[in-house]
Design a protein around this motif. Structure first.
Motif, PDB file in Angstrom:
ATOM      1  N   SER A 100       4.059   0.180   5.650  1.00 46.85           N
ATOM      2  CA  SER A 100       2.721  -0.366   6.247  1.00 46.85           C
ATOM      3  C   SER A 100       1.657  -0.007   5.562  1.00 46.85           C
ATOM      4  O   SER A 100       0.799  -0.746   4.920  1.00 46.85           O
ATOM      5  N   LEU A 143      -1.788  -6.976  -0.677  1.00 45.95           N
ATOM      6  CA  LEU A 143      -1.041  -8.098  -0.572  1.00 45.95           C
ATOM      7  C   LEU A 143      -0.287  -8.326  -1.873  1.00 45.95           C
ATOM      8  O   LEU A 143       0.997  -8.821  -1.909  1.00 45.95           O
ATOM      9  N   ALA A 147       3.595  -8.341  -2.325  1.00 43.39           N
ATOM     10  CA  ALA A 147       4.251  -9.698  -2.852  1.00 43.39           C
ATOM     11  C   ALA A 147       5.252  -9.289  -4.058  1.00 43.39           C
ATOM     12  O   ALA A 147       6.454  -9.803  -4.101  1.00 43.39           O
ATOM     13  N   ALA A 341      10.476 -12.628   2.719  1.00 44.51           N
ATOM     14  CA  ALA A 341       8.914 -12.949   3.057  1.00 44.51           C
ATOM     15  C   ALA A 341       8.436 -12.682   4.492  1.00 44.51           C
ATOM     16  O   ALA A 341       7.537 -12.377   4.630  1.00 44.51           O
ATOM     17  N   GLY A 342       9.412 -13.123   5.360  1.00 42.37           N
ATOM     18  CA  GLY A 342       9.107 -12.852   6.813  1.00 42.37           C
ATOM     19  C   GLY A 342       8.846 -11.329   7.068  1.00 42.37           C
ATOM     20  O   GLY A 342       7.863 -11.147   7.823  1.00 42.37           O
ATOM     21  N   GLY A 344       7.818  -9.198   4.977  1.00 43.25           N
ATOM     22  CA  GLY A 344       6.592  -8.869   4.271  1.00 43.25           C
ATOM     23  C   GLY A 344       5.437  -9.233   4.810  1.00 43.25           C
ATOM     24  O   GLY A 344       4.224  -8.485   4.822  1.00 43.25           O
ATOM     25  N   ALA A 345       5.416 -10.499   5.754  1.00 41.75           N
ATOM     26  CA  ALA A 345       4.295 -10.852   6.303  1.00 41.75           C
ATOM     27  C   ALA A 345       4.021  -9.965   7.593  1.00 41.75           C
ATOM     28  O   ALA A 345       3.025  -9.662   7.949  1.00 41.75           O
ATOM     29  N   PHE A 348       2.444  -6.909   6.314  1.00 44.05           N
ATOM     30  CA  PHE A 348       1.003  -7.037   5.980  1.00 44.05           C
ATOM     31  C   PHE A 348      -0.045  -6.672   7.131  1.00 44.05           C
ATOM     32  O   PHE A 348      -1.007  -6.392   7.034  1.00 44.05           O
ATOM     33  N   ALA A 349       0.676  -7.622   8.183  1.00 39.71           N
ATOM     34  CA  ALA A 349      -0.334  -7.437   9.382  1.00 39.71           C
ATOM     35  C   ALA A 349      -0.283  -6.003  10.140  1.00 39.71           C
ATOM     36  O   ALA A 349      -1.433  -5.473  10.335  1.00 39.71           O
TER      37      ALA A 349
END
Length: 452
Positions: A100, A143, A147, A341-342, A344-345, A348-349
């Motif tokens: 993170s 981000l 990505a 992708a999930g 990664g989201a 990111f948070a």
């Protein structure tokens, strides 16, 4: 459940594992941890930690991964039963925690590649870092870095991670060798090497109890231990591979590249009269940027150096992300790209506090330092401790048998490894964990309370 992948070649596994180890831990953490802990005194403790604690612990993670061919959580379940799943879960959480804020640093590196090419930081390197280290631009860079990592992991083991690291790792080595050859021609090279490689015995003795936690934590970080990475990567390995040989290759390669990073960084800093003993995770960026701003061909050198750091950062980021994606893939009908992708989201948070530092009383990047302090002083040693206890006292003979697979004539080595894991490694980790606990909670200005 999606069919489980494997490495296309043994070389692919080795390169990917080396790429995981040779990340920001070597090119970012190692130089600034060395500078903050007295130079060569830290290097000595680090090398001891790698040999006596890191290598046996690495083999312990290999045994679990290859013995089950499962993700880090289910591997402990298969070998030890449901109650041991918590150990795998902790490793997964530790890796997620580290990634993170690691992504935030990855974003800094990308900005420095661009800043080197344009000369954006040449007028005031310190102000440049302050401008990009936190805020909306740091979030955007984080981000972008994330990505790229998600895209590579989404393509899978063979087509994504293996192919990417086969390009990244040789590129890192070649470029670092070129930078080292150039750095050794600078006027301050001798002083830089002396600072880095000539230990002061009195410093070793006087600072032992403060340096040991950082040195052992650095060994864990640079060998990708306690984060589920080596369990996960070994789960894609065949039974014919020799785990001791593979582990030795990874440890030696990782250590040599870490030393090579110091051979690049410290001669450059001393050549420009920059004091390397600047604490904190931003020191490398500020110091190296100041050096490139003053050197001839500084833009080109900056692009090459920070380009190498970017490749190293990505090679580690994809391994950390793969731990979570591997678990999700083994336990879900969803596609790998969707799961990547999930993940990664969520990352990111979780990284937003580090990227959007508010400048609270903890100081510059207070939340970032907090995340890093918890990882080094608590999460990593605790995770490795549980792995060592599990392998040394629960698996025991099964662990020895697994280590012998693919390694004819290794009976004595496997037995010696088990007893080293049970004794030397266990005592080393417990000592490190206690010292790290003191740093977090018991000393004046304890790290855990800094941001609050």
């Amino acid at each position: 459940m999606v069919e489980r992948e494997t490495w296309a070649t043994r070389v692919g596994f080795l390169v990917a594992a080396i790429g995981s180890a040779v990340g920001l831990g070597n090119l970012w953490q190692f130089p600034f941890k060395t500078a903050a802990n007295g130079g060569a005194a830290f290097v000595i403790f680090y090398l001891i930690a790698v040999v006596l604690i890191g290598f046996p612990a690495l083999l312990a993670e290999f045994v679990i991964g290859r013995g089950t061919h499962r993700n880090v959580v289910d591997a402990f379940d298969d070998m030890g039963g449901p109650r041991w799943k918590v150990v795998g879960a902790m490793a997964l959480v530790t890796g997620f925690w580290i990634l993170s804020y690691y992504n935030v640093v990855g974003g800094w590196v990308l900005r420095y590649v661009v800043g080197s090419a344009t000369g954006a930081y040449f007028d005031d390197p310190d102000a440049y870092l302050s401008a990009i280290a936190s805020g909306p631009e740091a979030v955007a860079a984080q981000l972008l870095f994330l990505a790229i990592a998600v895209g590579i992991v989404a393509m899978g083991i063979e087509d994504g991670i293996e192919k990417a690291t086969k390009v990244m790792v040789p590129s890192i080595v070649v470029l670092m060798l070129a930078l080292a050859a150039w750095a050794l021609t600078l006027g301050g090279a001798a002083d830089g090497l002396a600072y880095f490689l000539s230990p002061d015995v009195s410093s070793l003795v006087d600072n032992a109890w403060t340096v040991i936690p950082d040195a052992v934590g650095q060994a864990f970080f640079t060998l990708s231990l306690g984060m589920g990475i080596m369990v996960t990567y070994a789960s894609y390995v065949g039974e014919d591979d020799s785990l001791p040989v593979d582990g030795g290759v990874i440890v030696v390669s990782n250590t040599l590249i870490g030393v090579l990073a110091g051979v690049v960084v410290f001669p450059i800093l001393f050549a420009e009269g920059i004091d390397p003993a600047t604490s904190g995770p931003t020191a490398l960026f500020e110091a190296m940027a100041s050096a490139f701003a003053a050197l001839p061909a500084g833009r080109l050198l900056g692009v090459v150096f920070f380009g190498v750091v970017a490749l190293a950062a990505l090679s580690s980021a994809i391994s950390l992300l793969e731990v979570a994606v591997s678990y999700a893939t083994d336990n879900s009908e969803l596609s790998r790209p969707t799961l990547a992708a999930g993940s990664g989201a969520i990352l990111f948070a979780l990284g937003l506090p580090s990227a959007l530092d508010t400048g609270d009383p903890g100081g510059f990047s207070a939340w970032f330092v907090w995340f890093d302090a918890l990882a080094y002083n608590l999460l990593l040693p605790l995770s490795v401790l549980f792995v060592v206890v599990f392998v040394g006292w629960v698996l025991r003979r099964d662990a020895v048998a697994e280590l012998r697979e693919g390694s004819p004539g290794s009976d004595g080595l496997a037995t010696a490894w088990l007893w080293t894991t049970r004794t030397v490694v266990l005592v080393g980790i417990l000592t490190t964990l206690w010292l790290g606990f003191r740093t977090l909670f018991l000393v004046e200005d304890a790290a855990f309370f800094a941001p609050f």
